[in-house]
Design a protein around this motif. Structure first.
Motif, PDB file in Angstrom:
ATOM      1  N   LEU A 190       0.825  -1.371   0.008  1.00 57.77           N
ATOM      2  CA  LEU A 190       0.072   0.071  -0.118  1.00 57.77           C
ATOM      3  C   LEU A 190       0.777   1.287   0.088  1.00 57.77           C
ATOM      4  N   SER A 191       0.441   2.186  -0.786  1.00 56.61           N
ATOM      5  CA  SER A 191       1.056   3.745  -0.784  1.00 56.61           C
ATOM      6  C   SER A 191       0.608   4.568   0.166  1.00 56.61           C
ATOM      7  N   VAL A 192       1.229   5.542   0.557  1.00 58.55           N
ATOM      8  CA  VAL A 192       0.744   6.509   1.674  1.00 58.55           C
ATOM      9  C   VAL A 192      -0.665   6.937   1.200  1.00 58.55           C
ATOM     10  N   GLU A 193      -0.779   7.385  -0.104  1.00 54.66           N
ATOM     11  CA  GLU A 193      -1.917   7.819  -0.492  1.00 54.66           C
ATOM     12  C   GLU A 193      -3.270   7.039  -0.350  1.00 54.66           C
ATOM     13  N   GLU A 194      -2.698   5.540  -0.949  1.00 48.37           N
ATOM     14  CA  GLU A 194      -3.801   4.551  -0.639  1.00 48.37           C
ATOM     15  C   GLU A 194      -4.349   4.529   0.928  1.00 48.37           C
ATOM     16  N   ILE A 195      -3.429   4.573   1.649  1.00 49.40           N
ATOM     17  CA  ILE A 195      -3.670   4.545   3.179  1.00 49.40           C
ATOM     18  C   ILE A 195      -4.365   5.605   3.631  1.00 49.40           C
ATOM     19  N   ARG A 196      -4.071   6.810   3.333  1.00 46.44           N
ATOM     20  CA  ARG A 196      -4.907   8.129   3.445  1.00 46.44           C
ATOM     21  C   ARG A 196      -6.308   7.961   3.109  1.00 46.44           C
ATOM     22  N   GLN A 197      -6.348   7.346   1.850  1.00 51.69           N
ATOM     23  CA  GLN A 197      -7.640   7.225   1.444  1.00 51.69           C
ATOM     24  C   GLN A 197      -8.679   6.262   2.077  1.00 51.69           C
ATOM     25  N   LEU A 198      -7.876   5.090   2.664  1.00 50.51           N
ATOM     26  CA  LEU A 198      -8.789   4.090   3.432  1.00 50.51           C
ATOM     27  C   LEU A 198      -9.240   4.671   4.602  1.00 50.51           C
ATOM     28  N   ILE A 199      -8.527   5.633   5.362  1.00 48.50           N
ATOM     29  CA  ILE A 199      -8.856   6.423   6.616  1.00 48.50           C
ATOM     30  C   ILE A 199      -9.885   7.099   6.398  1.00 48.50           C
ATOM     31  N   ASP A 200     -10.201   7.715   5.209  1.00 49.46           N
ATOM     32  CA  ASP A 200     -11.327   8.564   5.122  1.00 49.46           C
ATOM     33  C   ASP A 200     -12.596   7.892   5.422  1.00 49.46           C
ATOM     34  N   PRO A 201     -13.331   8.400   6.779  1.00 50.57           N
ATOM     35  CA  PRO A 201     -14.574   8.029   6.976  1.00 50.57           C
ATOM     36  C   PRO A 201     -15.674   7.947   6.058  1.00 50.57           C
ATOM     37  N   LYS A 202     -15.608   8.865   4.929  1.00 49.25           N
ATOM     38  CA  LYS A 202     -16.523   8.936   3.957  1.00 49.25           C
ATOM     39  C   LYS A 202     -16.725   7.663   3.134  1.00 49.25           C
ATOM     40  N   GLY A 203     -15.506   7.094   3.061  1.00 49.58           N
ATOM     41  CA  GLY A 203     -15.404   5.956   2.245  1.00 49.58           C
ATOM     42  C   GLY A 203     -16.428   4.738   2.778  1.00 49.58           C
ATOM     43  N   PHE A 204     -16.656   4.817   4.105  1.00 47.17           N
ATOM     44  CA  PHE A 204     -17.529   3.939   4.786  1.00 47.17           C
ATOM     45  C   PHE A 204     -18.930   3.962   4.434  1.00 47.17           C
ATOM     46  N   LEU A 205     -19.236   5.257   3.929  1.00 53.61           N
ATOM     47  CA  LEU A 205     -20.935   5.561   3.666  1.00 53.61           C
ATOM     48  C   LEU A 205     -21.277   5.660   2.263  1.00 53.61           C
ATOM     49  N   LYS A 206     -20.589   4.998   1.305  1.00 51.55           N
ATOM     50  CA  LYS A 206     -20.714   4.965  -0.036  1.00 51.55           C
ATOM     51  C   LYS A 206     -22.023   4.276  -0.460  1.00 51.55           C
ATOM     52  N   ASN A 207     -22.469   3.362   0.302  1.00 51.52           N
ATOM     53  CA  ASN A 207     -23.823   2.739  -0.017  1.00 51.52           C
ATOM     54  C   ASN A 207     -25.014   3.136   0.718  1.00 51.52           C
ATOM     55  N   ILE A 208     -24.737   4.332   1.660  1.00 53.37           N
ATOM     56  CA  ILE A 208     -26.187   4.971   2.174  1.00 53.37           C
ATOM     57  C   ILE A 208     -27.332   5.014   1.550  1.00 53.37           C
ATOM     58  N   ASP A 209     -26.993   5.464   0.266  1.00 53.20           N
ATOM     59  CA  ASP A 209     -28.289   5.941  -0.583  1.00 53.20           C
ATOM     60  C   ASP A 209     -29.000   4.405  -0.922  1.00 53.20           C
ATOM     61  N   VAL A 210     -28.378   3.379  -1.056  1.00 52.50           N
ATOM     62  CA  VAL A 210     -29.094   1.819  -1.314  1.00 52.50           C
ATOM     63  C   VAL A 210     -29.836   1.709  -0.094  1.00 52.50           C
ATOM     64  N   ILE A 211     -29.394   2.002   0.958  1.00 50.10           N
ATOM     65  CA  ILE A 211     -30.080   1.488   2.305  1.00 50.10           C
ATOM     66  C   ILE A 211     -31.366   2.618   2.524  1.00 50.10           C
ATOM     67  N   TYR A 212     -31.154   3.731   2.387  1.00 48.23           N
ATOM     68  CA  TYR A 212     -32.342   4.921   2.158  1.00 48.23           C
ATOM     69  C   TYR A 212     -33.342   4.570   1.135  1.00 48.23           C
ATOM     70  N   SER A 213     -32.828   4.076   0.079  1.00 47.17           N
ATOM     71  CA  SER A 213     -33.905   3.564  -1.049  1.00 47.17           C
ATOM     72  C   SER A 213     -34.689   2.535  -0.528  1.00 47.17           C
ATOM     73  N   ARG A 214     -33.989   1.628  -0.128  1.00 42.91           N
ATOM     74  CA  ARG A 214     -34.941   0.488   0.457  1.00 42.91           C
ATOM     75  C   ARG A 214     -35.884   0.576   1.210  1.00 42.91           C
ATOM     76  N   VAL A 215     -35.662   1.711   2.213  1.00 39.22           N
ATOM     77  CA  VAL A 215     -36.681   2.046   3.260  1.00 39.22           C
ATOM     78  C   VAL A 215     -37.600   3.064   2.953  1.00 39.22           C
ATOM     79  N   LEU A 216     -37.265   4.058   2.254  1.00 43.04           N
ATOM     80  CA  LEU A 216     -38.047   5.156   1.634  1.00 43.04           C
ATOM     81  C   LEU A 216     -38.301   5.318   0.433  1.00 43.04           C
ATOM     82  N   GLY A 217     -37.701   4.666  -0.403  1.00 45.49           N
ATOM     83  CA  GLY A 217     -38.003   4.695  -1.747  1.00 45.49           C
ATOM     84  C   GLY A 217     -37.286   5.994  -2.284  1.00 45.49           C
ATOM     85  N   SER A 218     -37.679   6.633  -3.136  1.00 47.21           N
ATOM     86  CA  SER A 218     -37.151   7.872  -3.718  1.00 47.21           C
ATOM     87  C   SER A 218     -36.838   9.084  -2.662  1.00 47.21           C
ATOM     88  N   SER A 219     -37.344   9.170  -1.599  1.00 46.26           N
ATOM     89  CA  SER A 219     -37.277  10.011  -0.547  1.00 46.26           C
ATOM     90  C   SER A 219     -35.799  10.473  -0.286  1.00 46.26           C
TER      91      SER A 219
END
Length: 435
Positions: A406-435
């Motif tokens: 792993l490069s230093v840049e890869e490590i920094r990207q892996l630490i970014d908390p936003k990377g953990f939330l990339k699929n939240i829209d999928v969860i919201y869509s399952r529950v609320l539809g297009s809301s």
């Protein structure tokens, strides 16, 4: 339920006066059914309908007779009979006490559940609003009380929303299954009645006919009501417990409302305690206890005994009243909930970025590192980060085994908390539809 935890609609619903009014409503429906079958003359029915009532005088007479009879239904029948002396032989004709009590109780429980479901709908709307508003509010997710991986506050509210939707479904099913009455006589065989009388009267009352009754409506129906209420109350306890945890001084991410003039402690003026969330938890425990009693009311002797009766006079009013109270209390908590978003970010920093260990593990595996070896490599860096109180990213960047892949840049990207939330829209869509 004590007055402290009783709101006006439920105080009125479970009052003695309302109970006798519903008994009278059942009796009059039966009288009208008998009239349709030609057993009660029109003039007699009209006089009965005009004269009978439940007022303060009636309540006094019921109390008088009950002291003598030790039987509340007979006391009620005698008190009403005084209002129609020349027509009293038409009143309570062919019925047994449980015909009146159980059918009226179904009406009370229907009203109670409808009120509770209305409150659940209000709570659902509030939770949906919060889930959408706080969708991108990043906070630490915890397992075992320990930092795990980042989530969002909105996702937490969305979880509560979905759980309350399931509770609503259970309450609606309980409402459907309690909406049965019986007017079938002493042991359910219509020995002094006609099934058509039951059908006509229950149709007027908005109830279905119990297909096979004994002297009572089977108590599994009532147990189901307490089961649905008990689970819903337990969900509220789960939500309230989470608020209590997040209000702890060491966490400080959420705080229930603290109104002007409110005091938290008689000894410590600085205190802001989560007393309302704690009250939700305490009353939820009480409600669950009533479910045990409701289940024990199901196996009665033969065609019935009355061991259930005394218990139901407590558990049914108390459970529904307490449920109504904690639903409204929890809505008030959410309406005034204080959210400290800055504290959420600061708390995430307490674990030095260790929440990213799983992402580093997976990335190493993607690079061809055997899982056990990758796990040992990441764990060694994680322990070093924790023990030395250093940023996990820095420790990873210094580790030669990690840097082979792993490069230093890869490590920094892996630490970014936003990377953990990339699929939240999928969860919201399952529950609320297009809301």
């Amino acid at each position: 339920m004590i007055a402290r935890y009783t709101r006006k609609p439920f105080k009125e619903l479970w009052s003695e006066k309302r109970k006798f009014e519903l008994w009278l409503k059942v009796e009059l429906a039966v009288c009208r059914a008998w009239h349709k079958k030609g057993k009660i003359p029109t003039q007699a029915l009209q006089e009965i309908e005009r004269r009978v009532k439940v007022d303060e005088r009636t309540l006094e007479r019921i109390e008088y007779y009950e002291k003598i009879y030790k039987h509340d239904v007979l006391a009620f029948v005698s008190a009403i009979g005084e209002q129609i002396p020349e027509y009293s032989h038409y009143f309570h004709m062919g019925l047994t006490s449980s015909d009146v009590v159980d059918t009226a109780l179904a009406l009370q429980l229907k009203q109670a559940l409808n009120l509770i479901i209305e409150n659940v709908d209000r709570l659902l709307e509030r939770l949906k609003e919060l889930a959408l508003r706080e969708k991108d509010t990043i906070m630490m997710g915890r397992t075992h009380g320990v930092h795990a991986e980042p989530i969002t506050l909105g996702l937490k509210f969305l979880s509560w929303y979905q759980e309350m939707k399931r509770n609503r479904d259970r309450l609606v099913r309980a409402l459907e299954n309690i909406s049965y009455g019986k007017l079938s006589g002493a042991v359910g065989t219509y020995s002094n009645l006609d099934p058509e009388i039951e059908r006509l009267a229950l149709e007027e009352l908005g109830l279905k006919v119990e297909p096979v009754s004994t002297q009572i409506v089977p108590r599994d129906r009532h147990a189901e009501v307490l089961w649905a209420i008990g689970i819903a109350a337990t969900s509220l306890e789960r939500f309230a417990t989470e608020i209590r945890h997040l209000q702890r001084t060491e966490v400080g991410e959420l705080q229930e409302p603290f109104t002007e003039g409110q005091r938290g402690s008689s000894a410590m003026p600085h205190k802001k305690n989560p007393i309302h969330a704690e009250r939700v938890c305490g009353l939820a425990r009480l409600i669950r206890g009533y479910l045990t009693t409701a289940l024990e009311n199901v196996p009665l002797w033969h065609e019935r005994d009355i061991s259930h009766s005394s218990a139901e006079r407590v558990i049914l009013p108390d459970a529904t009243t307490a449920m109504d109270y904690i639903l409204n209390l929890f809505i008030q908590i959410l309406d005034g909930l204080v959210i400290d978003r800055d504290r959420m970010i600061k708390n995430m920093e307490l674990s030095f970025g260790l929440y990213a260990s799983s992402k580093v593990l997976v990335r190493l595996m993607e690079k061809g590192v055997p899982r056990d070896r990758a796990y040992d490599m990441v764990q060694a860096c994680a322990m070093k980060s924790w023990n030395q109180k250093r940023a996990f990213a820095d420790v990873l960047a210094e580790d030669q085994a990690i840097r082979e892949f792993l490069s230093v840049e890869e490590i920094r990207q892996l630490i970014d908390p936003k990377g953990f939330l990339k699929n939240i829209d999928v969860i919201y869509s399952r529950v609320l539809g297009s809301s």
